[in-house]
Write a protein that holds these residues in place. Structure first.
Motif, PDB file in Angstrom:
ATOM      1  N   LEU A 176       8.659   2.071  -1.550  1.00  0.00           N
ATOM      2  CA  LEU A 176       9.372   2.013  -0.276  1.00  0.00           C
ATOM      3  C   LEU A 176       8.404   2.057   0.901  1.00  0.00           C
ATOM      4  O   LEU A 176       8.599   1.370   1.912  1.00  0.00           O
ATOM      5  CB  LEU A 176      10.372   3.165  -0.180  1.00  0.00           C
ATOM      6  N   ALA A 177       7.350   2.862   0.760  1.00  0.00           N
ATOM      7  CA  ALA A 177       6.354   2.961   1.831  1.00  0.00           C
ATOM      8  C   ALA A 177       5.653   1.626   2.047  1.00  0.00           C
ATOM      9  O   ALA A 177       5.413   1.216   3.195  1.00  0.00           O
ATOM     10  CB  ALA A 177       5.339   4.052   1.493  1.00  0.00           C
ATOM     11  N   GLY A 182       5.220   0.243   7.729  1.00  0.00           N
ATOM     12  CA  GLY A 182       4.772   1.225   8.711  1.00  0.00           C
ATOM     13  C   GLY A 182       3.680   2.124   8.148  1.00  0.00           C
ATOM     14  O   GLY A 182       3.193   1.926   7.039  1.00  0.00           O
ATOM     15  N   GLY A 183       3.287   3.116   8.943  1.00  0.00           N
ATOM     16  CA  GLY A 183       2.276   4.063   8.499  1.00  0.00           C
ATOM     17  C   GLY A 183       0.861   3.579   8.759  1.00  0.00           C
ATOM     18  O   GLY A 183       0.622   2.412   9.075  1.00  0.00           O
ATOM     19  N   ASP A 184      -0.097   4.496   8.598  1.00  0.00           N
ATOM     20  CA  ASP A 184      -1.487   4.128   8.835  1.00  0.00           C
ATOM     21  C   ASP A 184      -2.090   3.504   7.572  1.00  0.00           C
ATOM     22  O   ASP A 184      -1.474   3.480   6.506  1.00  0.00           O
ATOM     23  CB  ASP A 184      -2.300   5.354   9.285  1.00  0.00           C
ATOM     24  N   GLU A 185      -3.297   3.015   7.701  1.00  0.00           N
ATOM     25  CA  GLU A 185      -3.944   2.327   6.580  1.00  0.00           C
ATOM     26  C   GLU A 185      -4.218   3.273   5.410  1.00  0.00           C
ATOM     27  O   GLU A 185      -4.126   2.871   4.253  1.00  0.00           O
ATOM     28  CB  GLU A 185      -5.258   1.687   7.054  1.00  0.00           C
ATOM     29  N   GLY A 187      -2.378   5.812   4.532  1.00  0.00           N
ATOM     30  CA  GLY A 187      -1.101   6.002   3.851  1.00  0.00           C
ATOM     31  C   GLY A 187      -0.738   4.810   2.984  1.00  0.00           C
ATOM     32  O   GLY A 187      -0.248   4.978   1.860  1.00  0.00           O
ATOM     33  N   LYS A 188      -0.970   3.617   3.481  1.00  0.00           N
ATOM     34  CA  LYS A 188      -0.682   2.406   2.712  1.00  0.00           C
ATOM     35  C   LYS A 188      -1.577   2.322   1.483  1.00  0.00           C
ATOM     36  O   LYS A 188      -1.127   1.944   0.402  1.00  0.00           O
ATOM     37  CB  LYS A 188      -0.897   1.173   3.588  1.00  0.00           C
ATOM     38  N   ALA A 189      -2.837   2.682   1.663  1.00  0.00           N
ATOM     39  CA  ALA A 189      -3.777   2.642   0.540  1.00  0.00           C
ATOM     40  C   ALA A 189      -3.369   3.637  -0.540  1.00  0.00           C
ATOM     41  O   ALA A 189      -3.426   3.335  -1.735  1.00  0.00           O
ATOM     42  CB  ALA A 189      -5.192   2.932   1.035  1.00  0.00           C
ATOM     43  N   ARG A 192      -0.354   2.244  -2.339  1.00  0.00           N
ATOM     44  CA  ARG A 192      -0.766   1.135  -3.216  1.00  0.00           C
ATOM     45  C   ARG A 192      -1.436   1.668  -4.487  1.00  0.00           C
ATOM     46  O   ARG A 192      -1.164   1.190  -5.595  1.00  0.00           O
ATOM     47  CB  ARG A 192      -1.710   0.198  -2.466  1.00  0.00           C
ATOM     48  N   THR A 193      -2.266   2.660  -4.331  1.00  0.00           N
ATOM     49  CA  THR A 193      -2.936   3.273  -5.483  1.00  0.00           C
ATOM     50  C   THR A 193      -1.924   3.918  -6.425  1.00  0.00           C
ATOM     51  O   THR A 193      -2.026   3.799  -7.652  1.00  0.00           O
ATOM     52  CB  THR A 193      -3.956   4.331  -5.017  1.00  0.00           C
ATOM     53  N   ALA A 194      -0.921   4.592  -5.855  1.00  0.00           N
ATOM     54  CA  ALA A 194       0.104   5.238  -6.673  1.00  0.00           C
ATOM     55  C   ALA A 194       0.913   4.219  -7.465  1.00  0.00           C
ATOM     56  O   ALA A 194       1.196   4.420  -8.648  1.00  0.00           O
ATOM     57  CB  ALA A 194       1.026   6.064  -5.776  1.00  0.00           C
TER      58      ALA A 194
END
Length: 316
Positions: A176-177, A182-185, A187-189, A192-194
């Motif tokens: 969902l994230a 949205g969010g900072d880089e 948080g996105k990374a 994505r890793t998860a």
């Protein structure tokens, strides 16, 4: 949907207080059938004038003991699930042995009709050259993605699996994230890793022992006319949900929607059924025996994503 039968039946349900079994028992009783609950603790379903709890330990009872427990019923529905602790692979042989024993008991007791509720693993993937779901390279990733997209399904898995369900919730949140944009880089990374870590585990070991055991159990039935049976495999996204009163049946094949797209041919195409609607389909089959000697699945509308009870009980 079939109309309620004018002839009332005595129906034995193996696993009456479990997920699918509890919904089925309530459906059968609402139609006026007498239900005999067969399990270690069948009284958990509750009490009703049309419900008879008959304790029997399916895992440890002999064939003769099971047959005696079934001796006065006209139909048996098997909603059996194994209780073996430990690694999922350890449940393969206990499940196969118990199903074999149940079938022999059904034949010994001369039960008129046997309804086996298996898993989706024995269904064939359309266009897959005869490959079963349990052997599909595409199914398990598509399945995890699909259930993660449903708040209701993830809630059900959390209730059922505990810590394993919690990992599915974390996977859902990460997906969902990424979709939100949205969010900072950082948080996105992290999201994505998860997602990548969760999906890597699925690709490494997709099908567990119980899934393969449920698939193998169909071999007891396929082509066997020594007793009257039907084998129902719930569609892939089987969960608690709204009772719509409507369902669609497919024979042998995994129900899918739309055309293949992307790297995973099943991504976004899996369909499902609520426990309440599958109970309707099974109760209809108990009454009609329309799909005798057939392997079938059912789907219903799961657009309502509100979490529903994993188990139901009889009204006092």
């Amino acid at each position: 949907m079939m109309e309620p039968a004018s002839t009332r039946l005595r129906v034995g349900v193996i696993g009456p207080a479990g997920f699918g079994g509890s919904y089925l028992c309530v459906e059968l009783i609402d139609r006026g059938h007498h239900v005999v609950g067969l399990s270690r603790n069948p009284q958990k379903l509750g009490s009703h004038a049309l419900y008879e709890p008959r304790p029997v330990d399916v895992d440890n009872a002999s064939e003769a003991e099971l047959a005696k427990a079934m001796s006065d019923v006209q139909v048996v529905v098997c909603e059996y699930g194994p209780h073996t602790a430990g690694h999922d692979g350890l449940r393969y042989m206990p499940f196969i042995e118990s199903v074999r024993k149940i079938i022999l008991a059904v034949k010994r007791a001369k039960v008129g009709y046997f309804v086996m509720v298996g898993g989706a693993g024995s269904l064939h993937v359309p266009g897959g050259d005869g490959i079963c779901v349990a052997d599909s390279k595409d199914f398990f990733l598509a399945y995890r993605r699909a259930i993660a997209d449903s708040h209701a399904h993830v809630t059900y898995m959390e209730e059922r699996l505990g810590p394993l369900g919690a990992s599915l919730r974390a996977y859902r949140n990460a997906r969902l994230a990424l979709r939100s944009g949205g969010g900072d880089e950082d948080g996105k990374a992290a999201a994505r890793t998860a997602v990548e870590a969760f999906e890597a585990k699925i690709k490494q070991d997709p099908a567990g022992g119980f899934i393969k055991a449920a698939r193998a159990s169909y071999m007891f039935f396929d082509g066997n006319t020594s007793f009257d049976w039907t084998y129902v495999s719930p569609s892939a996204l089987y969960r608690p949900g709204k009772r719509t009163g409507h369902y669609e049946v497919t024979i042998d094949d995994l129900p899918l929607r739309g055309e293949p797209k992307g790297d995973n041919a099943l991504d976004g195409r899996l369909m499902g059924v609520s426990a309440a609607d599958l109970a309707i389909a099974i109760a209809d089959e108990v009454e009609s025996r329309r799909y005798k000697y057939q392997h079938w699945s059912a789907t219903s509308d799961l657009s309502d994503d509100t979490p529903a009870p994993s188990y139901v009980t009889l009204d006092p």
